[in-house]
Design an enzyme around this catalytic site. Sequence first.
Site, mmCIF file in Angstrom:
data_model
loop_
_atom_site.group_PDB
_atom_site.id
_atom_site.type_symbol
_atom_site.label_atom_id
_atom_site.label_comp_id
_atom_site.label_asym_id
_atom_site.label_seq_id
_atom_site.Cartn_x
_atom_site.Cartn_y
_atom_site.Cartn_z
ATOM 1 N N LYS A 22 26.497 42.229 44.404
ATOM 2 C CA LYS A 22 27.140 43.426 43.834
ATOM 3 C C LYS A 22 26.839 43.547 42.346
ATOM 4 O O LYS A 22 26.475 44.623 41.860
ATOM 5 C CB LYS A 22 28.663 43.339 44.050
ATOM 6 C CG LYS A 22 29.465 44.251 43.115
ATOM 7 C CD LYS A 22 30.932 44.171 43.380
ATOM 8 C CE LYS A 22 31.789 43.415 42.424
ATOM 9 N NZ LYS A 22 31.800 43.700 41.007
ATOM 10 N N ASN A 23 26.995 42.449 41.613
ATOM 11 C CA ASN A 23 26.874 42.536 40.156
ATOM 12 C C ASN A 23 25.427 42.645 39.684
ATOM 13 O O ASN A 23 25.177 42.861 38.498
ATOM 14 C CB ASN A 23 27.581 41.358 39.489
ATOM 15 C CG ASN A 23 29.097 41.489 39.613
ATOM 16 O OD1 ASN A 23 29.598 42.540 40.017
ATOM 17 N ND2 ASN A 23 29.816 40.431 39.277
ATOM 18 N N ARG A 93 34.679 50.265 37.014
ATOM 19 C CA ARG A 93 34.367 50.184 35.589
ATOM 20 C C ARG A 93 32.867 50.127 35.323
ATOM 21 O O ARG A 93 32.395 50.595 34.294
ATOM 22 C CB ARG A 93 34.995 48.925 35.006
ATOM 23 C CG ARG A 93 36.487 48.909 35.042
ATOM 24 C CD ARG A 93 36.943 47.605 34.451
ATOM 25 N NE ARG A 93 36.194 47.358 33.228
ATOM 26 C CZ ARG A 93 36.511 47.854 32.056
ATOM 27 N NH1 ARG A 93 37.577 48.588 31.928
ATOM 28 N NH2 ARG A 93 35.765 47.600 31.002
ATOM 29 N N CYS A 117 42.700 47.374 33.469
ATOM 30 C CA CYS A 117 42.664 47.100 34.899
ATOM 31 C C CYS A 117 43.399 45.793 35.154
ATOM 32 O O CYS A 117 43.898 45.172 34.224
ATOM 33 C CB CYS A 117 41.239 47.037 35.421
ATOM 34 S SG CYS A 117 40.408 45.533 35.005
ATOM 35 N N ARG A 122 39.669 44.794 28.927
ATOM 36 C CA ARG A 122 38.235 45.021 29.077
ATOM 37 C C ARG A 122 37.661 46.139 28.188
ATOM 38 O O ARG A 122 37.160 47.153 28.692
ATOM 39 C CB ARG A 122 37.890 45.270 30.550
ATOM 40 C CG ARG A 122 38.391 44.164 31.449
ATOM 41 C CD ARG A 122 38.000 44.335 32.891
ATOM 42 N NE ARG A 122 36.605 44.059 33.155
ATOM 43 C CZ ARG A 122 36.068 44.081 34.379
ATOM 44 N NH1 ARG A 122 36.812 44.390 35.411
ATOM 45 N NH2 ARG A 122 34.799 43.811 34.546
ATOM 46 N N PRO A 123 37.699 45.970 26.886
ATOM 47 C CA PRO A 123 37.105 46.973 25.996
ATOM 48 C C PRO A 123 35.578 47.007 26.121
ATOM 49 O O PRO A 123 34.981 46.093 26.705
ATOM 50 C CB PRO A 123 37.509 46.486 24.603
ATOM 51 C CG PRO A 123 37.750 45.030 24.752
ATOM 52 C CD PRO A 123 38.221 44.808 26.151
ATOM 53 N N ASP A 306 34.721 34.816 38.292
ATOM 54 C CA ASP A 306 34.820 35.486 39.591
ATOM 55 C C ASP A 306 35.052 34.502 40.752
ATOM 56 O O ASP A 306 35.242 34.922 41.893
ATOM 57 C CB ASP A 306 33.558 36.327 39.862
ATOM 58 C CG ASP A 306 33.436 37.508 38.904
ATOM 59 O OD1 ASP A 306 34.402 37.785 38.168
ATOM 60 O OD2 ASP A 306 32.365 38.154 38.886
ATOM 61 N N ARG A 398 35.412 46.434 47.617
ATOM 62 C CA ARG A 398 34.519 46.639 46.478
ATOM 63 C C ARG A 398 33.453 45.545 46.432
ATOM 64 O O ARG A 398 32.372 45.780 45.910
ATOM 65 C CB ARG A 398 35.302 46.578 45.151
ATOM 66 C CG ARG A 398 36.155 47.787 44.841
ATOM 67 C CD ARG A 398 36.682 47.690 43.419
ATOM 68 N NE ARG A 398 35.579 47.359 42.535
ATOM 69 C CZ ARG A 398 35.629 46.492 41.520
ATOM 70 N NH1 ARG A 398 36.747 45.879 41.221
ATOM 71 N NH2 ARG A 398 34.576 46.250 40.784
HETATM 72 C C1 LIG Z 1 29.879 44.597 37.500
HETATM 73 C C2 LIG Z 1 29.864 43.251 36.894
HETATM 74 O O1 LIG Z 1 28.810 42.691 36.645
HETATM 75 N N1 LIG Z 1 31.036 42.661 36.672
HETATM 76 C C3 LIG Z 1 31.084 41.344 36.124
HETATM 77 C C4 LIG Z 1 30.920 41.408 34.629
HETATM 78 O O2 LIG Z 1 31.952 42.262 34.125
HETATM 79 P P1 LIG Z 1 31.875 42.792 32.624
HETATM 80 O O3 LIG Z 1 30.449 43.080 32.308
HETATM 81 O O4 LIG Z 1 32.865 43.871 32.481
HETATM 82 O O5 LIG Z 1 32.353 41.514 31.843
HETATM 83 P P2 LIG Z 1 32.047 41.096 30.339
HETATM 84 O O6 LIG Z 1 31.165 39.900 30.351
HETATM 85 O O7 LIG Z 1 31.594 42.290 29.591
HETATM 86 O O8 LIG Z 1 33.493 40.716 29.829
HETATM 87 C C5 LIG Z 1 33.854 39.416 29.463
HETATM 88 C C6 LIG Z 1 34.911 39.450 28.390
HETATM 89 O O9 LIG Z 1 34.407 40.107 27.236
HETATM 90 C C7 LIG Z 1 35.304 41.120 26.819
HETATM 91 N N2 LIG Z 1 34.496 42.239 26.248
HETATM 92 C C8 LIG Z 1 33.454 42.738 26.956
HETATM 93 C C9 LIG Z 1 32.706 43.786 26.450
HETATM 94 C C10 LIG Z 1 33.049 44.313 25.187
HETATM 95 O O10 LIG Z 1 32.417 45.255 24.670
HETATM 96 N N3 LIG Z 1 34.106 43.786 24.520
HETATM 97 C C11 LIG Z 1 34.852 42.750 25.016
HETATM 98 O O11 LIG Z 1 35.785 42.301 24.390
HETATM 99 C C12 LIG Z 1 36.020 41.532 28.102
HETATM 100 O O12 LIG Z 1 37.246 42.162 27.833
HETATM 101 C C13 LIG Z 1 36.189 40.196 28.793
HETATM 102 O O13 LIG Z 1 37.298 39.534 28.292
HETATM 103 O O14 LIG Z 1 31.024 40.100 34.078
HETATM 104 C C14 LIG Z 1 32.293 39.475 34.279
HETATM 105 C C15 LIG Z 1 32.272 38.140 33.572
HETATM 106 O O15 LIG Z 1 31.402 37.277 34.160
HETATM 107 C C16 LIG Z 1 32.560 39.353 35.778
HETATM 108 O O16 LIG Z 1 33.864 38.896 35.967
HETATM 109 C C17 LIG Z 1 32.403 40.690 36.477
HETATM 110 O O17 LIG Z 1 32.412 40.490 37.878
HETATM 111 C C1 LIG Z 2 35.661 41.508 38.244
HETATM 112 C C2 LIG Z 2 34.700 41.790 39.108
HETATM 113 O O1 LIG Z 2 33.980 42.933 39.145
HETATM 114 P P1 LIG Z 2 34.070 44.235 38.223
HETATM 115 O O2 LIG Z 2 33.528 43.872 36.892
HETATM 116 O O3 LIG Z 2 33.166 45.196 38.931
HETATM 117 O O4 LIG Z 2 35.524 44.659 38.198
HETATM 118 C C3 LIG Z 2 34.269 40.824 40.149
HETATM 119 O O5 LIG Z 2 33.192 41.035 40.747
HETATM 120 O O6 LIG Z 2 34.993 39.844 40.394
#
Ligand SMILES: CC(=O)N[C@H]1[C@@H](OP(=O)(O)OP(=O)(O)OC[C@H]2O[C@@H](n3ccc(=O)[nH]c3=O)[C@H](O)[C@@H]2O)O[C@H](CO)[C@@H](O)[C@@H]1O
Ligand SMILES: C=C(OP(=O)(O)O)C(=O)O
Length: 434
Positions: A22-23, A93, A117, A122-123, A306, A398
Site C-alpha cells: 500500500k505505502n 491523507r 487523525c 500529522r502536519p 506500522d 484501507r
Molecule cells: C502512505 C504512507 O506511506 N504512510 C506511511 C507514512 O506516513 P507519513 O508519510 O504520513 O509519515 P511521516 O514519516 O511523514 O510522519 C512521521 C512523523 O513525522 C511528522 N511529520 C511529518 C511530515 C511533516 O511535514 N511534519 C511532521 O512533523 C508526523 O506528524 C509524524 O509524527 O510513513 C509513516 C511512518 O513510517 C507510516 O506510519 C505510514 O504508514
Molecule cells: C498509518 C498508516 O497509513 P497512512 O499513512 O496511509 O494513514 C499505515 O499504513 O499504518
Amino acid sequence: MEKIIVRGGRRLNGTVQVEGAKNAVLPVIAASLLASEDKSIISNVPTLSDVYTINEVLRHLGADVHFENNQVIVDASKELSTEAPFEYVRKMRASVLVMGALLARNGHARVALPGGCAIGSRPIDQHLKGFEAMGASIKVGNGFIEAEVNGRLKGAKVYLDFPSVGATENIIMAAALAEGTTVLENVAKEPEIVDLANYINAMGGKIRGAGTGTIRIEGVETLKGINHSIIPDRIEAGTFMVAAAITGGDVLVKGAIPEHLTSLVAKMEEMGVKIVEEQEGLRVIGPEKLKSVDLKTMPHPGFPTDMQSQMMALLLCANGTSMITETVFENRFMHVEEFRRMNGDIKIEGRSVIINGPVKLQGAEVAATDLRAGAALILAGLCAEGHTRVTELKHLDRGYVNFHEKLASIGADIERVKEEITTKSDQQAAVSSD
Ligand SMILES: CC(=O)N[C@H]1[C@@H](OP(=O)(O)OP(=O)(O)OC[C@H]2O[C@@H](n3ccc(=O)[nH]c3=O)[C@H](O)[C@@H]2O)O[C@H](CO)[C@@H](O)[C@@H]1O
Ligand SMILES: C=C(OP(=O)(O)O)C(=O)O
C-alpha cells in the site's frame, strides 16, 4: 454494520501470499501524474480502498485511470487540473502526495488540509518547506494549502527536520521535473522510497541515493509513462508473521523480503520465534512460550510504527514485562483501551506502554481505531478465549486485502458478517463514518 468474528485457539498452518505494498503504490500512482507522454502501467497493485481513493483523486485531476486485475493504467498526458478537495483528503491523507507532482508539472497545486487523525496530528510542514526552498510560494487558508511557482521549480538543498516518508516522496516528485539539482538531506530510507525512485528513474528521471540519508535529484524536462511492478507489502507480511507466532503456528509468508523486515525479524527471534529464510519468503514457527522484549519505533531501518500494535498483541502473550516506546507518532496507542477490553494488562506512561504478560486474552467486542489496530485486534482474537468481534472495518480495508479470508485459508476460525443496523445510534454512526 460489518464485523469480523474470530474464535481463538487454532494454530495457523500453511502458506499465505503477500500483496503489493500500500505505502509503495500510493506514491507511485501519484507520481504517474509526472508523465506527460505515454501510459503508466503499474502492476502488483493491491485491491485496497486507499488505491480506489487515489485513483479517484487522479480522475478528478483529469487523468484517465483504469484498475483491473491488479493493474492500474494511468494516462496523464492531457491537461490536468490542480485541486484535490477535502472529500478525498479526509478519506486518505496520502492524497497530499499529488501536491509535488502537480506543482512540478503545472506550477500550481491546491490541496485540502489533511486535518488530524487517530494516530496523531500529522502536519505537512516538511513537505511545504521543500517546495518553498524550490521557489514555490505557499498560502494556507479556507481549509486549503495552495502552492504556486512562476515557471519551473528550481533545484535546492533541503534538510528535513525529521526523516518524514511523505515529505521525502513529495519533494522527490517535485524535484524530478525541477530545473537543476536538488539535494535532500536527512530523508526517509524506507523501501517504499526506493521503489518510488526506481519508478521515476525508469520514467526518465535522475535520482540517486534513495535508501540512504541523502538523495540527489537532477531535474529533467519531461518524464514518460512506463511499466512498473510494486514491491511486496512488508507490513502485511509482518502482520502474518505475528499471526503465525501468536498461535504457535507454522506459516510460510510468501513474498516477504527479509531485507525489508530486519528489525521485526530480530525482535521476533529475541522473543523465541523461529524464522527461516526460504526461497519464496519467510517461514515463521511460533514457540511454546514467547519471551518478553522491549522495542522502540523508529524511522527505517528502525522498528516500524506500522507494526507497533500487532507486536503489542504478541507481547500480551509473552512471559514477562515488555515495554514499547512509540517515537514516530505522538498518539498511536488508541488500541490499548481495546486490548484492555480483552483482558490485556497494559499501562501507558507518556510515549511508552508497559505490558505485563502473559495474560489469557478474552474475546470481546472491540473497535479498530486505525488500520493496524484493526489487524492487531484480530491477531489478539486468534489466541483469545471465546469470540472476538472487531468493528470499524473501514480502517482495515484501507490496508489489507481479504484479511479474514487469508487467515481462514491457513486455519483461522474467522468470518466477516454484515449485521442489521438496529438502533438509532448505529444508524447515525453508519451515516457519519467515512
Ligand atoms: C502512505 C504512507 O506511506 N504512510 C506511511 C507514512 O506516513 P507519513 O508519510 O504520513 O509519515 P511521516 O514519516 O511523514 O510522519 C512521521 C512523523 O513525522 C511528522 N511529520 C511529518 C511530515 C511533516 O511535514 N511534519 C511532521 O512533523 C508526523 O506528524 C509524524 O509524527 O510513513 C509513516 C511512518 O513510517 C507510516 O506510519 C505510514 O504508514
Ligand atoms: C498509518 C498508516 O497509513 P497512512 O499513512 O496511509 O494513514 C499505515 O499504513 O499504518
